[in-house]
Scaffold this active site. Structure first.
Site, PDB file in Angstrom:
ATOM      1  N   GLU A 228      -5.089   1.635   2.754  1.00  0.00           N
ATOM      2  CA  GLU A 228      -4.890   0.566   3.752  1.00  0.00           C
ATOM      3  C   GLU A 228      -4.991   1.090   5.168  1.00  0.00           C
ATOM      4  OE1 GLU A 228      -3.047  -2.436   6.334  1.00  0.00           O
ATOM      5  OE2 GLU A 228      -2.407  -0.365   6.092  1.00  0.00           O
ATOM      6  N   GLU A 229      -4.480   2.285   5.397  1.00  0.00           N
ATOM      7  CA  GLU A 229      -4.479   2.835   6.756  1.00  0.00           C
ATOM      8  C   GLU A 229      -5.847   3.420   7.139  1.00  0.00           C
ATOM      9  OE1 GLU A 229      -2.119   2.011   8.458  1.00  0.00           O
ATOM     10  OE2 GLU A 229      -0.221   2.088   7.377  1.00  0.00           O
TER      11      GLU A 229
ATOM     12  N   ASP B 281      -0.415   4.420   0.801  1.00  0.00           N
ATOM     13  CA  ASP B 281      -0.836   5.459   1.737  1.00  0.00           C
ATOM     14  C   ASP B 281      -0.121   5.249   3.060  1.00  0.00           C
ATOM     15  OD1 ASP B 281      -2.335   3.045   2.142  1.00  0.00           O
ATOM     16  OD2 ASP B 281      -3.661   4.162   3.488  1.00  0.00           O
TER      17      ASP B 281
ATOM     18  N   THR C 274     -21.256  10.493  41.302  1.00  0.00           N
ATOM     19  CA  THR C 274     -22.107   9.480  41.929  1.00  0.00           C
ATOM     20  C   THR C 274     -23.301   9.148  41.057  1.00  0.00           C
ATOM     21  OG1 THR C 274     -23.220  11.240  43.131  1.00  0.00           O
ATOM     22  CG2 THR C 274     -21.426  10.101  44.271  1.00  0.00           C
TER      23      THR C 274
ATOM     24  N   ASP D 101       6.355   1.318   6.316  1.00  0.00           N
ATOM     25  CA  ASP D 101       4.933   0.941   6.251  1.00  0.00           C
ATOM     26  C   ASP D 101       4.224   1.834   5.276  1.00  0.00           C
ATOM     27  OD1 ASP D 101       2.404  -0.081   6.750  1.00  0.00           O
ATOM     28  OD2 ASP D 101       2.146   0.990   8.631  1.00  0.00           O
TER      29      ASP D 101
ATOM     30  N   HIS E 129       3.268   3.252  12.449  1.00  0.00           N
ATOM     31  CA  HIS E 129       2.114   3.875  13.130  1.00  0.00           C
ATOM     32  C   HIS E 129       2.530   4.780  14.296  1.00  0.00           C
ATOM     33  CE1 HIS E 129      -1.302   1.084  11.560  1.00  0.00           C
ATOM     34  NE2 HIS E 129      -0.280   1.091  10.735  1.00  0.00           N
TER      35      HIS E 129
ATOM     36  N   HIS F  14       0.842  -1.204   0.000  1.00  0.00           N
ATOM     37  CA  HIS F  14       0.000   0.000   0.000  1.00  0.00           C
ATOM     38  C   HIS F  14       0.870   1.245   0.000  1.00  0.00           C
ATOM     39  CE1 HIS F  14       0.443   0.958   4.351  1.00  0.00           C
ATOM     40  NE2 HIS F  14       0.529  -0.348   4.493  1.00  0.00           N
TER      41      HIS F  14
ATOM     42  N   HIS G 284     -29.259   9.280  40.258  1.00  0.00           N
ATOM     43  CA  HIS G 284     -28.378   9.696  41.352  1.00  0.00           C
ATOM     44  C   HIS G 284     -28.240   8.509  42.308  1.00  0.00           C
ATOM     45  CE1 HIS G 284     -27.124  11.709  45.030  1.00  0.00           C
ATOM     46  NE2 HIS G 284     -26.885  12.804  44.333  1.00  0.00           N
TER      47      HIS G 284
END
Lengths: 478, 478
Positions: free
Chosen positions: A166-167, A100, A330, A132, A445, A98, A228
């Site tokens: 691909e990414e 990209d 809470t 990559d 990445h 790839h 609550h």
């Protein structure tokens, strides 16, 4: 050494600087597929590959994939497909990569400009996409060029499939591959994908398996709105209480999946398979380094790698709908969604896995005696993939590694998934080999992504050598 | 009827329109304590109260509380303290209220301008602060005015404590009350707070108890950074797996706390106490309406109200550090923090509750055999409060309710907390009564907050009548 390899290797060494220059040009194109504003750069990167391939005499097509789903004003970048050689007496190898890349900004913490290839004195070539997957993609182009300039006959017909999304989920690619399997790719005898990494930094590997992934949501809802906890605590069935009871019973602290039927689906470990683990260059320290801790479950390499590659695992990822910020609140959340996934392996079948999960979650919920409502479903699934590492496609790659690096490659699997692998296998019916170029420290990445000069140049030799050995392998199916 | 009440009630009715006009002026001042830019409006509201009280002859002080912690450029609004009457032969009653309000914007979904009192044809008076807590605070001022204009002797010495930061944590107030308990407030014989609500819409109540709250964090950490579940799933101890195992064992689906020792700390229900529950105007439909579902744990009123008021409860609020967004992410979080709280009741002691929680969580974690690290701690705790509903302070209020509304009030507790209640009790050592003016549908803190005309005008009668009956109660401690 096969006789043709010596002049080829020599030519690769001679052309090394120009190959690095080619990578420099590719890295300089910020082909970030996730960024709409960079779409023209992705297209420019595809054009760059097409031009390089055409100038080497390949027949190239830029095939449109239509509009981007959900962003109909935006064209998907084309798939670059190419054929180099059309000799019926030769094998035909289909290679995938790839063009990209992941997003990258200097301010993310890069030490150098991400879209400027920067080489340090140890030959580490930093730049987004270096490993990559621009380096490996250019490796195939480099191999063609070096053969031509060395005057060595190219040993196979090469089919290329280089995508630009691909990414970002490989939008549109599956249907394209399925359609072209009987068209442009119909002559392919085997498939080779160079888009993963060595297990470590020194020893090359061939990858013959990937785990699949079934991703689940467990929704539990009760009250009409958040409550609550002072006013309602103790009086109403709380969805979070029910969810914790269920998520707490899926897997034990040592990774054993507690859902009946899952472990029984796993293919037994064969002696032949077991023998593959011994030689693998991996230590517990490698694990601890990548974990950033010594919280591994097993104390030995074999069980650790098997747990990662060939046994299923279950991870709880989080809870949607609860209070997830720092501090204290809470609240009794009205609806919570637990997320977990199971990494699947042979011979687990996704529908049966789903069935076992649904039954267990529903049974455990029923035991609680809660009046809340449960909904459990699979968000997505992707199948595991395992190829035969005895196939000639792997034998050829193994010989090429021995030739280039002087060692037998590790036969590895991966714990994660590369979905296109299975798509190619199912669409073409041919053996698929994952033949990585980069190493485990390449930081794909992440910031400071790099490809070592050695991995790029020897890797170019490797890809070419692989094609020569593929051409020589006996014509038998395996 | 006590002889002085008839002319007082008559005068309240005559002055009703002017009392509503007073509320209109108060609501028009957007005294939002959470909004820094509105601080001057909060101060203006305090000034408004001071002026009203002074014009009726009260001795008023505006007492500074210093700078706002964390926002040192900002003065806290003053506490308005006042004394009306100084007759040693009369009882002295200390009343508390607050003059700040929650934020409100028309675009939040209000049907009317939030800072413009808008009265519909059913007498519902909409406006931010109408019921919380400007209406009740003005009720005390109205009562003084009506006594004066009716020519009825004011039956007690009245001490006022009106704060301007209640909706933002009552910054600085605790220390102020503790210091003034032996100074300005030293004559107080009892305390009355009008800052809560009827249990329903028709029947008034007196509130004699509040639950406390201990809020816990359970931190579990392992890897040095978040991991990919494909690559590491099955090989490392996952913090989320451990956390789910622990959070899944704290409480069962029916609200029973599973931590040994907790339930044993709870004071037994006495026959006298049990008798208070029968007459309470509350139905299961009231619960279902407020839940927005029928997912109540118990099928009867008594057990439901006891679970809400006088038994502890445990709620899991959420998980920090996991994947909490919509969609799917295959992360193994490196560190997760589970949040839960226990609502406490008599005779639970916070240190003992903590001890039981810590031991249980640590024991359960140890059983897992995980290599991850655990840290469990109490983020904050606040004690429960219970007063004697047989005290003359309550008897007087009960008679006043009977006089004004013609019914015996419900004797109620609340599941949540109003921390200032305990502060007054501990600082003065006197009985504290919660005497609500508004009803359960007033939507305090929500859009379209309102106070019914009836609750405001009859409520003004109630506050005055309460003071008369307080003056008549026998001088014995209870």
């Amino acid at each position: 050494m096969a006789p043709q390899l010596e002049p080829y290797f020599k030519k690769v060494d001679e052309l090394a600087d120009s190959f690095i220059e080619r990578l420099r040009k590719a890295v300089a194109i910020p082909s970030v597929s996730a960024d709409e504003e960079k779409r023209k750069e992705v297209v420019r990167m595809g054009q760059f590959l097409a031009t390089e391939l055409e100038s080497l005499g390949a027949e190239v097509q830029q095939r449109p994939l239509g509009k981007q789903p959900g962003k109909e004003h935006l064209d998907l970048p084309p798939v670059i497909i190419a054929r180099y050689g059309n000799d019926k007496s030769k094998r035909t190898i289909l290679v995938y990569g790839h063009y990209d890349v992941q997003p990258a900004l200097l301010e993310d913490g890069w030490a150098t400009e991400p879209f400027k290839l920067t080489i340090d004195d140890k030959g580490r070539m930093y730049g987004r996409g270096s490993t990559d997957d621009k380096g490996p993609v250019l490796g195939w182009i480099n191999a063609i060029e070096a053969h031509q300039k060395a005057g060595v006959d190219f040993p196979v017909n090469l089919l290329c499939c280089f995508e630009g999304m691909e990414e970002y989920g490989s939008e549109g690619l599956d249907d394209f591959i399925k359609a072209e399997a009987k068209q442009f790719f119909k002559d392919a005898d085997a498939v080779c994908i160079s888009d993963n990494y060595w297990l470590g930094t020194e020893k090359p590997c061939l990858t013959y398996g990937l785990r699949g992934c079934n991703y689940y949501s467990v929704e539990i809802a009760g009250p009409g709105q958040d409550l609550h906890s002072g006013v309602f605590g103790g009086t109403a069935h709380e969805p979070m209480t029910d969810l914790m009871a269920i998520l707490g019973k899926l897997v034990d602290a040592k990774g054993k999946i507690l859902i009946p039927g899952i472990n029984e689906m796993v293919a037994p470990v064969t002696e032949e398979e077991k023998a593959l683990y011994g030689p693998i260059a991996y230590t517990m320290d490698n694990l601890y380094e990548s974990l950033g801790s010594t919280t591994g479950i097993f104390d030995d390499k074999e069980r650790t790698l098997m747990a990662r590659w060939r046994f299923p695992s279950l991870s709880v990822h989080g809870v949607e709908g609860g209070f997830s910020a720092p501090g204290a609140k809470t609240v009794i959340p009205a609806k919570v969604i637990g997320k977990f996934s199971i990494r699947t392996v042979p011979d687990m079948e996704s529908p049966k896995v789903n069935e076992a999960v649904y039954k267990y979650v529903k049974d455990e919920f029923a035991k609680l005696g809660s009046k809340n409502k449960l909904n459990v479903y699979c968000q997505h699934d992707g199948k595991w993939w395992v190829a035969s590492p005895k196939h000639w496609n792997f034998s050829a790659a193994s010989k090429a590694v021995k030739e280039v690096y002087g060692v037998e490659p590790d036969m590895t699997r991966e714990g994660g998934s590369i979905p296109v692998t299975l798509t190619f296998e199912e669409a073409t019916g041919k053996n698929v080999l994952l033949l990585p170029m980069g190493s485990s420290t390449d930081a794909a990445h992440s910031i400071n992504e790099k490809l070592d000069r050695r991995n790029y140049i020897e890797g170019t030799k490797l890809l070419g050598a692989y094609l020569h050995y593929v051409a020589e392998e006996p014509m038998v199916a395996a």
